[in-house]
Motif scaffolding. Sequence first.
Motif, mmCIF file in Angstrom:
data_model
loop_
_atom_site.group_PDB
_atom_site.id
_atom_site.type_symbol
_atom_site.label_atom_id
_atom_site.label_comp_id
_atom_site.label_asym_id
_atom_site.label_seq_id
_atom_site.Cartn_x
_atom_site.Cartn_y
_atom_site.Cartn_z
ATOM 1 N N ALA A 76 0.834 -1.210 0.000
ATOM 2 C CA ALA A 76 0.000 0.000 0.000
ATOM 3 C C ALA A 76 0.866 1.256 0.000
ATOM 4 O O ALA A 76 0.655 2.172 -0.808
ATOM 5 C CB ALA A 76 -0.944 0.005 1.203
ATOM 6 N N ASN A 77 1.824 1.313 0.891
ATOM 7 C CA ASN A 77 2.654 2.511 1.012
ATOM 8 C C ASN A 77 3.553 2.721 -0.202
ATOM 9 O O ASN A 77 3.766 3.861 -0.616
ATOM 10 C CB ASN A 77 3.435 2.501 2.317
ATOM 11 C CG ASN A 77 2.570 2.904 3.492
ATOM 12 O OD1 ASN A 77 2.264 4.071 3.670
ATOM 13 N ND2 ASN A 77 2.129 1.920 4.269
ATOM 14 N N LEU A 78 4.055 1.651 -0.775
ATOM 15 C CA LEU A 78 4.860 1.793 -1.999
ATOM 16 C C LEU A 78 4.006 2.294 -3.162
ATOM 17 O O LEU A 78 4.522 2.920 -4.087
ATOM 18 C CB LEU A 78 5.539 0.477 -2.365
ATOM 19 C CG LEU A 78 6.692 0.037 -1.478
ATOM 20 C CD1 LEU A 78 7.221 -1.325 -1.921
ATOM 21 C CD2 LEU A 78 7.822 1.068 -1.457
ATOM 22 N N SER A 79 2.699 2.022 -3.099
ATOM 23 C CA SER A 79 1.773 2.482 -4.141
ATOM 24 C C SER A 79 1.252 3.890 -3.871
ATOM 25 O O SER A 79 0.404 4.380 -4.610
ATOM 26 C CB SER A 79 0.579 1.525 -4.244
ATOM 27 O OG SER A 79 1.012 0.236 -4.562
ATOM 28 N N GLY A 80 1.713 4.496 -2.790
ATOM 29 C CA GLY A 80 1.315 5.864 -2.485
ATOM 30 C C GLY A 80 0.148 5.993 -1.521
ATOM 31 O O GLY A 80 -0.281 7.103 -1.202
ATOM 32 N N GLU A 81 -0.380 4.872 -1.049
ATOM 33 C CA GLU A 81 -1.475 4.907 -0.070
ATOM 34 C C GLU A 81 -0.865 5.014 1.325
ATOM 35 O O GLU A 81 -0.048 4.177 1.714
ATOM 36 C CB GLU A 81 -2.318 3.632 -0.179
ATOM 37 C CG GLU A 81 -3.463 3.578 0.795
ATOM 38 C CD GLU A 81 -4.183 2.223 0.803
ATOM 39 O OE1 GLU A 81 -4.912 1.982 1.777
ATOM 40 O OE2 GLU A 81 -4.013 1.427 -0.129
ATOM 41 N N ASP A 82 -1.254 6.028 2.071
ATOM 42 C CA ASP A 82 -0.744 6.213 3.429
ATOM 43 C C ASP A 82 -1.498 5.266 4.355
ATOM 44 O O ASP A 82 -2.627 5.527 4.740
ATOM 45 C CB ASP A 82 -0.923 7.674 3.867
ATOM 46 C CG ASP A 82 -0.302 7.944 5.221
ATOM 47 O OD1 ASP A 82 0.608 7.195 5.628
ATOM 48 O OD2 ASP A 82 -0.737 8.911 5.876
ATOM 49 N N LYS A 83 -0.872 4.149 4.686
ATOM 50 C CA LYS A 83 -1.532 3.109 5.485
ATOM 51 C C LYS A 83 -0.655 2.753 6.678
ATOM 52 O O LYS A 83 0.538 2.498 6.517
ATOM 53 C CB LYS A 83 -1.743 1.885 4.582
ATOM 54 C CG LYS A 83 -2.490 0.756 5.212
ATOM 55 C CD LYS A 83 -2.753 -0.343 4.186
ATOM 56 C CE LYS A 83 -3.653 -1.373 4.795
ATOM 57 N NZ LYS A 83 -4.537 -1.967 3.817
ATOM 58 N N PRO A 84 -1.245 2.722 7.887
ATOM 59 C CA PRO A 84 -0.451 2.314 9.058
ATOM 60 C C PRO A 84 -0.216 0.799 9.052
ATOM 61 O O PRO A 84 -0.966 0.044 8.428
ATOM 62 C CB PRO A 84 -1.333 2.716 10.234
ATOM 63 C CG PRO A 84 -2.728 2.673 9.704
ATOM 64 C CD PRO A 84 -2.629 3.051 8.244
ATOM 65 N N PHE A 85 0.824 0.368 9.762
ATOM 66 C CA PHE A 85 1.111 -1.068 9.852
ATOM 67 C C PHE A 85 -0.038 -1.796 10.547
ATOM 68 O O PHE A 85 -0.512 -2.823 10.079
ATOM 69 C CB PHE A 85 2.430 -1.307 10.597
ATOM 70 C CG PHE A 85 2.795 -2.758 10.676
ATOM 71 C CD1 PHE A 85 3.428 -3.380 9.613
ATOM 72 C CD2 PHE A 85 2.503 -3.518 11.803
ATOM 73 C CE1 PHE A 85 3.746 -4.719 9.663
ATOM 74 C CE2 PHE A 85 2.827 -4.856 11.870
ATOM 75 C CZ PHE A 85 3.448 -5.466 10.794
#
Length: 178
Positions: A76-85
């Motif tokens: 998700a984060n590599l795709s630009g989505e700001d997602k918590p662990f």
Amino acid sequence: MGRPTTKTDLLSSAAANYDKLNTLISELTERELAAPFDFSGDEKKKEAHWKRDKNLRDVLVHLYEWHGLLLCWVHANLSGEDKPFIPKPYNWKTYGDMNVEFWKKHQNTSLDDAKAMLQKSHSEIMKLAETFSNEELFSKGMYQWVGGSTLGSYFVSVTASHYDWAMKKIKAHRKNCA
């Protein structure tokens, strides 16, 4: 070996501990597999997980679900989505409740399915780790979404360290069965 701080050490310790875990599992007797986990007689085992997990399946699906957390978080984060662990509504203070939800979710999962799910997620984690450089894994500040830690430390936590945790629990169960 101490906690891995390089890609090479991460990959080797994750693979080695996964192999040790599978060897330990393969050595369990039918009696040990059938007996429910019960650590109530040990006053040192106070953490919630000692009461939560009742069998090998529970331990394996716990590992599988934490693999899933890492995989979803990184992709998700590599795709630009700001997602918590840790997914909402949970956080690092309430992740024990999330673990209980994982436990409930898998009460109808078979041991064979749990083994297959873990094997698949372990393989996916290892392949994902391979895609990063040593610097990307173990340099602080490389990814803003990782916070003050390193990406590699998360990989270590859900693989080598978590496999250690599982082996300790299984060994304690074996000791109880003896």
